[in-house]
Scaffold this motif. Structure first.
Motif, PDB file in Angstrom:
ATOM      1  N   LEU A   1      73.666 -13.460   4.355  1.00  0.00           N
ATOM      2  CA  LEU A   1      72.862 -12.744   5.347  1.00  0.00           C
ATOM      3  C   LEU A   1      71.397 -13.155   5.337  1.00  0.00           C
ATOM      4  O   LEU A   1      70.569 -12.516   5.986  1.00  0.00           O
ATOM      5  N   GLY A   2      71.068 -14.221   4.600  1.00  0.00           N
ATOM      6  CA  GLY A   2      69.704 -14.716   4.574  1.00  0.00           C
ATOM      7  C   GLY A   2      68.793 -13.988   3.625  1.00  0.00           C
ATOM      8  O   GLY A   2      67.567 -14.130   3.705  1.00  0.00           O
ATOM      9  N   GLY A   3      69.369 -13.221   2.685  1.00  0.00           N
ATOM     10  CA  GLY A   3      68.551 -12.440   1.768  1.00  0.00           C
ATOM     11  C   GLY A   3      68.075 -13.186   0.548  1.00  0.00           C
ATOM     12  O   GLY A   3      67.425 -12.598  -0.314  1.00  0.00           O
TER      13      GLY A   3
ATOM     14  N   ALA B   1      74.395  -5.850   5.965  1.00  0.00           N
ATOM     15  CA  ALA B   1      73.604  -6.350   7.088  1.00  0.00           C
ATOM     16  C   ALA B   1      72.596  -5.306   7.558  1.00  0.00           C
ATOM     17  O   ALA B   1      71.491  -5.653   8.006  1.00  0.00           O
ATOM     18  N   GLU B   2      72.954  -4.026   7.446  1.00  0.00           N
ATOM     19  CA  GLU B   2      71.992  -2.972   7.785  1.00  0.00           C
ATOM     20  C   GLU B   2      70.810  -3.004   6.831  1.00  0.00           C
ATOM     21  O   GLU B   2      69.655  -2.849   7.234  1.00  0.00           O
TER      22      GLU B   2
ATOM     23  N   ASP C   1      72.480  -9.981  13.498  1.00  0.00           N
ATOM     24  CA  ASP C   1      72.834 -11.221  14.185  1.00  0.00           C
ATOM     25  C   ASP C   1      73.594 -12.163  13.262  1.00  0.00           C
ATOM     26  O   ASP C   1      74.573 -12.792  13.672  1.00  0.00           O
ATOM     27  N   ARG C   2      73.172 -12.244  12.011  1.00  0.00           N
ATOM     28  CA  ARG C   2      73.903 -13.068  11.056  1.00  0.00           C
ATOM     29  C   ARG C   2      75.300 -12.501  10.808  1.00  0.00           C
ATOM     30  O   ARG C   2      76.280 -13.247  10.715  1.00  0.00           O
ATOM     31  N   TYR C   3      75.385 -11.204  10.654  1.00  0.00           N
ATOM     32  CA  TYR C   3      76.685 -10.561  10.444  1.00  0.00           C
ATOM     33  C   TYR C   3      77.627 -10.879  11.600  1.00  0.00           C
ATOM     34  O   TYR C   3      78.789 -11.272  11.383  1.00  0.00           O
ATOM     35  N   ASP C   4      77.170 -10.711  12.832  1.00  0.00           N
ATOM     36  CA  ASP C   4      78.016 -10.987  13.997  1.00  0.00           C
ATOM     37  C   ASP C   4      78.481 -12.433  14.013  1.00  0.00           C
ATOM     38  O   ASP C   4      79.637 -12.732  14.371  1.00  0.00           O
ATOM     39  N   ALA C   5      77.600 -13.362  13.632  1.00  0.00           N
ATOM     40  CA  ALA C   5      77.966 -14.775  13.600  1.00  0.00           C
ATOM     41  C   ALA C   5      79.022 -15.044  12.531  1.00  0.00           C
ATOM     42  O   ALA C   5      79.956 -15.833  12.737  1.00  0.00           O
ATOM     43  N   LEU C   6      78.906 -14.390  11.372  1.00  0.00           N
ATOM     44  CA  LEU C   6      79.914 -14.556  10.317  1.00  0.00           C
ATOM     45  C   LEU C   6      81.254 -13.967  10.748  1.00  0.00           C
ATOM     46  O   LEU C   6      82.311 -14.542  10.461  1.00  0.00           O
ATOM     47  N   VAL C   7      81.220 -12.842  11.449  1.00  0.00           N
ATOM     48  CA  VAL C   7      82.450 -12.245  11.960  1.00  0.00           C
ATOM     49  C   VAL C   7      83.132 -13.205  12.923  1.00  0.00           C
ATOM     50  O   VAL C   7      84.359 -13.399  12.877  1.00  0.00           O
ATOM     51  N   ASP C   8      82.364 -13.839  13.805  1.00  0.00           N
ATOM     52  CA  ASP C   8      82.941 -14.796  14.751  1.00  0.00           C
ATOM     53  C   ASP C   8      83.621 -15.950  14.018  1.00  0.00           C
ATOM     54  O   ASP C   8      84.732 -16.366  14.379  1.00  0.00           O
TER      55      ASP C   8
END
Length: 323
Positions: A27-29, A136-137, A143-150
């Motif tokens: 998630l970029g953390g 992600a929250e 946005d990163r979470y949604d991309a990983l889900v895809d």
């Protein structure tokens, strides 16, 4: 833990299990300050992500001599992605230790989701992507979470397209080597935890499903010996605790001793050279991508010999935020 509040996105954080360290990294953390058993954190997968760096030398080993509360003061993390119940059940912490670190250093946020068989875990479980959404929250990274889900959904669609029919899928047995070297701790696929996600996604038939053999859980370390392994006679044998081994290292440590044993050598999986490296116990989304792809190509080579189940470059873009 109830409601947990953050003043902002955590800049310094630690995990205990690699599942949450991998989630936060995806998630970029950035990378975790510490981990439980560094050799069980599959950071070598990050080497295949173009432009992504991970400095394993900067990750503290948290379990040398137990988990010392003083380490948490030294790390001075903004957040601890750790289920506190692990600290009080596995290590020499009590509730006062947890409350003190939470008050003096930073909040705890996490849930032990490796497996669903531990009797002390009497609260809600989350699957991998449910936990990732909550992370992600924390990192404000929807946005990163949604991309990983895809990416994950695309991988599952590819699996569905290529997997053979149910009646052509092998029976498989998942084990972890015991200290004796000639016994194994058995694991079931249907425990619902994240550590067996890839086997469920690959539609494997669990060789233990209809057999009266216990499932590994904390506090109950029942084992199966090589004679019992022969009785179960799986078509595929999946062996853990060799996540970072090369193919030659795995064969030397696991496959060759099985072939040399009078009982084990008669097991179908051993006879058919279908003994595979089962990877790590803990996985976040990135490690799971690699685990699933390797397992698919190992177990179903005819269906997946030319398959790339996920885009490394896309994962790197998600981690870096350049997508």
């Amino acid at each position: 833990m109830g409601e947990v509040e953050f003043d902002g996105v955590p800049e310094r954080w630690t995990a205990l299990l690699p599942s949450y360290a991998d989630m936060a990294f995806a998630l970029g953390g950035g990378q975790t300050l510490g981990i439980q058993n560094r050799e069980r954190f599959g950071t070598e997968v990050y080497d295949e992500l173009p432009g992504i760096e991970f400095d394993e030398d900067e990750v503290a080993e948290l379990t040398e001599g137990g988990v010392d509360t003083e380490l948490f003061y030294e790390m001075n993390a903004d957040a601890h992605f750790i289920d506190p119940h692990i600290l009080t059940h596995w290590y020499d912490w009590d509730r006062d230790d947890v409350d003190q670190v939470r008050t003096d250093v930073g909040p705890f946020f996490g849930n032990f989701i490796r497996r669903h068989s531990d009797e002390w875990h009497d609260y809600r479980y989350y699957d991998l992507y449910e936990a990732l959404e909550l992370m992600a929250e924390v990192f404000q990274a929807r946005d990163r979470y949604d991309a990983l889900v895809d990416l994950h959904e695309t991988m599952l669609e590819t699996l569905d397209e290529r997997l053979p029919p149910d009646d052509q899928r092998p029976t498989a047995m998942l084990v972890y080597p015991a200290e004796s070297g000639d016994e194994f701790y058995p694991f079931r696929f249907d425990d619902g935890g994240i550590s067996t996600k890839q086997w469920r996604d690959l539609g494997l038939t669990d060789a233990l499903a209809t057999i009266d053999v216990g499932h590994y859980r904390y506090g109950d370390r029942s084992t199966v010996d090589l004679e019992t392994l022969l009785e179960i006679d799986p078509e595929v044998l999946l062996v853990r605790n060799h996540g970072g081994d090369s193919e030659s290292e795995f064969r030397e440590a696991v496959v060759e001793p099985l072939r040399d044993d009078p009982a084990a050598s008669k097991v179908r999986a051993v006879e058919d050279d279908a003994v595979y490296n089962a990877g790590y116990l803990d996985q976040g989304p990135i490690i799971n991508f690699y685990h699933t792809e390797r397992a698919a190509t190992d177990i179903y080579p005819d269906a997946f010999d030319d398959a790339t189940l996920f885009d490394r470059e896309r994962v790197a873009e998600i981690v870096s935020g350049e997508f």
